[in-house]
Scaffold this motif. Sequence first.
Motif, short mmCIF file in Angstrom:
data_model
loop_
_atom_site.label_atom_id
_atom_site.label_comp_id
_atom_site.label_asym_id
_atom_site.label_seq_id
_atom_site.Cartn_x
_atom_site.Cartn_y
_atom_site.Cartn_z
N UNK A 74 0.67 -1.22 -0.07
CA UNK A 74 -0.01 0.21 0.09
C UNK A 74 0.77 1.10 0.07
N UNK A 75 1.84 1.15 1.06
CA UNK A 75 2.68 2.47 1.00
C UNK A 75 3.67 2.79 -0.13
N UNK A 76 4.06 1.36 -0.86
CA UNK A 76 4.73 1.71 -2.09
C UNK A 76 4.11 2.22 -3.31
N UNK A 77 2.72 1.57 -3.41
CA UNK A 77 1.77 2.19 -4.70
C UNK A 77 1.26 3.54 -4.18
N UNK A 78 1.19 4.09 -3.23
CA UNK A 78 0.87 5.22 -2.84
C UNK A 78 1.89 6.20 -3.19
N UNK A 79 3.10 5.78 -2.94
CA UNK A 79 4.29 6.81 -3.18
C UNK A 79 4.59 6.85 -4.63
N UNK A 80 4.40 5.60 -5.37
CA UNK A 80 4.58 5.48 -6.62
C UNK A 80 3.81 6.46 -7.51
N UNK A 81 2.49 6.33 -7.18
CA UNK A 81 1.40 7.15 -7.75
C UNK A 81 1.41 8.74 -7.18
N UNK A 82 2.25 9.15 -6.24
CA UNK A 82 2.21 10.33 -5.69
C UNK A 82 1.12 10.95 -4.72
N UNK A 83 0.54 9.65 -3.96
CA UNK A 83 -0.89 9.72 -3.38
C UNK A 83 -0.39 10.01 -1.81
N UNK A 84 1.02 9.45 -1.44
CA UNK A 84 1.35 9.19 0.15
C UNK A 84 1.04 10.53 0.78
N UNK A 85 1.68 11.70 0.40
CA UNK A 85 1.52 13.11 0.83
C UNK A 85 0.15 13.47 0.91
N UNK A 86 -0.53 13.47 -0.26
CA UNK A 86 -2.07 13.71 -0.03
C UNK A 86 -2.81 13.05 0.97
N UNK A 87 -2.39 11.82 1.10
CA UNK A 87 -3.14 10.82 2.51
C UNK A 87 -2.86 11.76 3.83
N UNK A 103 -8.22 6.31 0.29
CA UNK A 103 -7.12 5.60 -0.10
C UNK A 103 -7.86 4.43 -0.67
N UNK A 104 -8.97 3.86 -0.26
CA UNK A 104 -9.70 2.72 -0.90
C UNK A 104 -9.94 3.23 -2.20
N UNK A 105 -10.31 4.42 -2.51
CA UNK A 105 -10.67 4.77 -3.77
C UNK A 105 -9.50 5.16 -4.73
N UNK A 106 -8.28 5.75 -4.09
CA UNK A 106 -7.16 5.62 -4.88
C UNK A 106 -6.59 4.42 -5.43
N UNK A 107 -6.66 3.50 -4.43
CA UNK A 107 -6.05 2.20 -4.84
C UNK A 107 -7.07 1.43 -5.60
N UNK A 108 -8.16 1.69 -5.87
CA UNK A 108 -9.39 1.02 -6.50
C UNK A 108 -9.41 -0.34 -6.08
N UNK A 109 -9.46 -0.40 -4.56
CA UNK A 109 -9.35 -1.68 -3.86
C UNK A 109 -10.66 -2.47 -4.14
N UNK A 110 -11.97 -1.94 -4.53
CA UNK A 110 -13.23 -2.40 -4.62
C UNK A 110 -13.49 -2.56 -6.15
N UNK A 111 -12.40 -2.39 -6.95
CA UNK A 111 -12.90 -2.56 -8.52
C UNK A 111 -11.94 -3.57 -9.04
N UNK A 112 -12.35 -3.88 -10.28
CA UNK A 112 -11.57 -4.95 -10.96
C UNK A 112 -10.03 -4.60 -11.53
N UNK A 113 -10.06 -3.25 -11.21
CA UNK A 113 -8.58 -2.65 -11.58
C UNK A 113 -7.79 -2.39 -10.18
N UNK A 114 -8.08 -3.10 -9.22
CA UNK A 114 -7.42 -2.94 -7.89
C UNK A 114 -5.82 -3.09 -8.22
N UNK A 115 -5.52 -1.85 -7.83
CA UNK A 115 -3.85 -1.51 -7.99
C UNK A 115 -2.95 -2.45 -7.36
N UNK A 116 -3.23 -3.07 -6.08
CA UNK A 116 -2.44 -4.08 -5.34
C UNK A 116 -2.81 -5.30 -6.13
#
Length: 191
Positions: A74-87, A103-116
Amino acid sequence: MKKIEIRLEQIEAKITNDDFLKNKGLGNEVGYYIFDYPPQDELRVRQHIADLKAKINQSTGGLKIVEYDLYKLVIAVLKERGYLEKCFQFEKAKGLDYTYEAIIKMLRLTSKTNLLVNHIIEHTPPHSIVFITGVGKCYPIVRSHNVLNNLHQVLDSVPVVMFFPGIYSGQDLQLFGTIKDDNYYRAFKLI
């Protein structure tokens, strides 16, 4: 020897077994496994995973364990996408619950395009075993059922083992032995 020690010592024989490595469970189901354990044994389980991973990955058999710690991912993907500081800004301005939802929306955790899930698929080589760890560390942002259900639909070439700090009844999960998830899982108990 404690029960957890006995179960941990059985993992290597299980995951190096030919039937396990063929990635087929009972009834030719895709090989998804859950190793549940008492949350108080977390540090012992982490150490055993590190030792086992080092042993298997240094052997000459060609088999590799690829570990995905969900919290670190989660931390790595947020950093990679430039979202960590926003969080961090969201948490200060709008509170923790708003940040969880963001964070759930940023990572698309409930969709088929789940970034994790996409990260796991893209970084898992053939002839490997996926270990998913860090389940308790990333609760309540990442829910194990989202990861398992989404992975089950797209990753069927290698066995997957989720290390779960809680209870797996063979049908449902209880994180930390108290937080019940009402989702049904198509996974086998590892040991």
